[in-house]
Scaffold this active site. Structure first.
Site, mmCIF file in Angstrom:
data_model
loop_
_atom_site.group_PDB
_atom_site.id
_atom_site.type_symbol
_atom_site.label_atom_id
_atom_site.label_comp_id
_atom_site.label_asym_id
_atom_site.label_seq_id
_atom_site.Cartn_x
_atom_site.Cartn_y
_atom_site.Cartn_z
ATOM 1 N N TRP A 102 0.827 -1.210 0.000
ATOM 2 C CA TRP A 102 0.000 0.000 0.000
ATOM 3 C C TRP A 102 0.858 1.255 0.000
ATOM 4 C CZ3 TRP A 102 -4.170 -1.459 -1.927
ATOM 5 C CH2 TRP A 102 -4.792 -2.650 -1.547
ATOM 6 N N ASP A 169 -1.256 6.778 6.361
ATOM 7 C CA ASP A 169 -2.312 5.838 5.986
ATOM 8 C C ASP A 169 -2.514 4.897 7.174
ATOM 9 O OD1 ASP A 169 -3.888 3.792 5.022
ATOM 10 O OD2 ASP A 169 -2.630 3.338 3.280
ATOM 11 N N LYS A 193 -11.445 -1.909 7.144
ATOM 12 C CA LYS A 193 -10.560 -2.736 7.959
ATOM 13 C C LYS A 193 -11.000 -2.684 9.426
ATOM 14 C CE LYS A 193 -8.127 -3.447 4.238
ATOM 15 N NZ LYS A 193 -7.265 -2.436 3.690
HETATM 16 C C1 PLP Z 1 -6.691 -1.999 2.325
HETATM 17 C C2 PLP Z 1 -5.690 -0.912 2.402
HETATM 18 C C3 PLP Z 1 -5.608 0.097 1.432
HETATM 19 C C4 PLP Z 1 -6.484 0.120 0.200
HETATM 20 O O1 PLP Z 1 -7.777 0.434 0.528
HETATM 21 P P1 PLP Z 1 -8.904 0.646 -0.605
HETATM 22 O O2 PLP Z 1 -10.026 1.189 0.222
HETATM 23 O O3 PLP Z 1 -9.179 -0.685 -1.207
HETATM 24 O O4 PLP Z 1 -8.389 1.610 -1.590
HETATM 25 C C5 PLP Z 1 -4.681 1.089 1.600
HETATM 26 N N1 PLP Z 1 -3.857 1.109 2.663
HETATM 27 C C6 PLP Z 1 -3.891 0.157 3.607
HETATM 28 C C7 PLP Z 1 -2.945 0.230 4.763
HETATM 29 C C8 PLP Z 1 -4.804 -0.882 3.513
HETATM 30 O O5 PLP Z 1 -4.851 -1.836 4.455
#
Ligand code: PLP
Length: 356
Positions: A102, A169, A193
């Site tokens: 990511w 993030d 998540k």
């Molecule tokens: C799942 C995830 C993403 C991507 O998320 P989307 O909503 O599918 O774009 C980005 N960063 C992290 C840390 C993730 O776990």
């Protein structure tokens, strides 16, 4: 029978939240209407959005500190684009830490906006650890990192002291542990998540950082435009926002981040203890960087795979397979995961050891 769901995302939410959300689909606030069929501009939904934005800031301890919370669409991946669009100055540069798939995705997008410096990367070791020795250029517009690497099972235990805006993030560990969130200039997290259903992303941004790039930003990508419209620039993902609010209320009723963190430490503790004790298994992440949210591990002997898989499936466990880039197993033990479910997994691991 309800499964013990260890899926990495979309993932487990509190059972109470599922029930309340299901009820709102049938009849929202005794209005005789479904949450899915009312206007996002109706009084009832505007109240949902306001409360969700406010409660997110409250739980993070950011009320009255110059931050705004938004619930936007496009997933965390959209923020890989919106962040440089809003923070990387024309002719400026950004600094990124590469700790996983990511993080690498965020770096790729930033490159389209300007000089993007990768201060360190653990890619050559399949992202098994978090790099710690690196220098952040003092003239970068911001420093971007990923607090928890969902795929690789690593988590940043500390964040660099930098005078730059810290962008993070936190998709897979938001609201899971106490941090001084006021050290961050911008935090984003896809809901699916640890917060709600897929379809909305929480963005928490220090307002004073915006409007400084010299770029013409299309409205839909402009955080300032979304703030001005109170997160209703266009139709928000009403159900995802509502269900996220239910989860945030659940968390507050539990005692907030401080209390959930204790439970998360206990859950991760018993699972890592078993991985380290049981001679059949080994962890994949560097010990000091281990994640309390995504626990990645392997069988030492692949010939036990079939037996282990049938044991955990028979125990009602679901979603335990590792990501294809790591293999083995990944137990995602987000806030809503009960200690009891983690104990079931530990018992299955011990059962395998007895059988062999
Ligand atoms: C799942 C995830 C993403 C991507 O998320 P989307 O909503 O599918 O774009 C980005 N960063 C992290 C840390 C993730 O776990």
């Amino acid at each position: 029978m309800k499964k013990h769901n260890f899926s990495a995302g979309p993932s487990i939410l509190p059972q109470e939240v599922f029930k309340e959300a299901a009820q709102a689909v049938l009849d929202f606030n005794n209005s005789g209407l479904s949450i899915l069929e009312i206007s996002h501009r109706s009084k009832d939904f505007v109240a949902v959005m306001e409360e969700a934005r406010s409660l997110a800031l409250e739980l993070l301890g950011l009320h009255g500190k110059g931050y705004q919370a938004l619930f936007l669409s496009g997933g965390a991946s959209m923020e890989f684009v919106r962040v440089p669009y809003n923070l990387l100055k024309q002719g400026g540069k950004a600094a990124y830490l590469d700790t996983g798939t990511w993080a690498a995705g965020a770096i790729k997008e930033a490159k389209a906006f300007g000089e993007t410096i990768v201060v360190a990367s653990s890619k050559q070791d399949n992202y098994t650890y978090i790099p710690k020795d690196y220098t952040i250029p003092a003239d970068a517009d911001y420093f971007h990192c990923t607090s928890n690497n969902t795929i690789f099972g690593t988590q940043m235990q500390s964040f660099p002291e930098t005078g730059l805006p810290l962008v993070c993030d936190m998709s897979s560990d938001i609201f899971s542990r106490q941090l001084d969130f006021s050290k961050f200039g911008l935090i984003y997290a896809g809901a699916q998540k640890n917060m709600g259903p897929a379809g909305t992303t929480l963005i928490v941004v220090k307002e004073e950082l915006l409007g400084k790039t010299g770029r013409q930003i299309p409205g839909i990508l402009d955080y300032a435009a979304h703030i001005e419209k109170e997160s209703m620039y266009n139709t928000p993902s009403v159900f995802a926002v509502y269900t996220s609010l239910l989860t945030l209320k659940w968390l507050k009723a539990k005692g907030g981040i401080a209390e959930i963190e204790k439970a998360n430490i206990e859950k991760a503790g018993i699972l890592y203890e078993e991985i380290d004790r049981n001679p059949l298994f080994r962890g994949t992440a560097n010990t000091e960087d281990r994640s309390a949210m995504n626990v990645t591990f392997l069988l030492n002997d692949d010939s036990h795979t079939e037996q282990f898989d049938s044991l955990w499936k028979a125990a009602g466990i679901s979603g335990l397979n590792g990501h294809r880039s790591v293999g083995g197993y990944r137990a995602s033990i987000y806030n809503a995961m009960a200690l009891e479910s983690v104990k079931v997994l530990v018992e299955v691991m011990q059962q395998l050891e007895k059988n062999i």
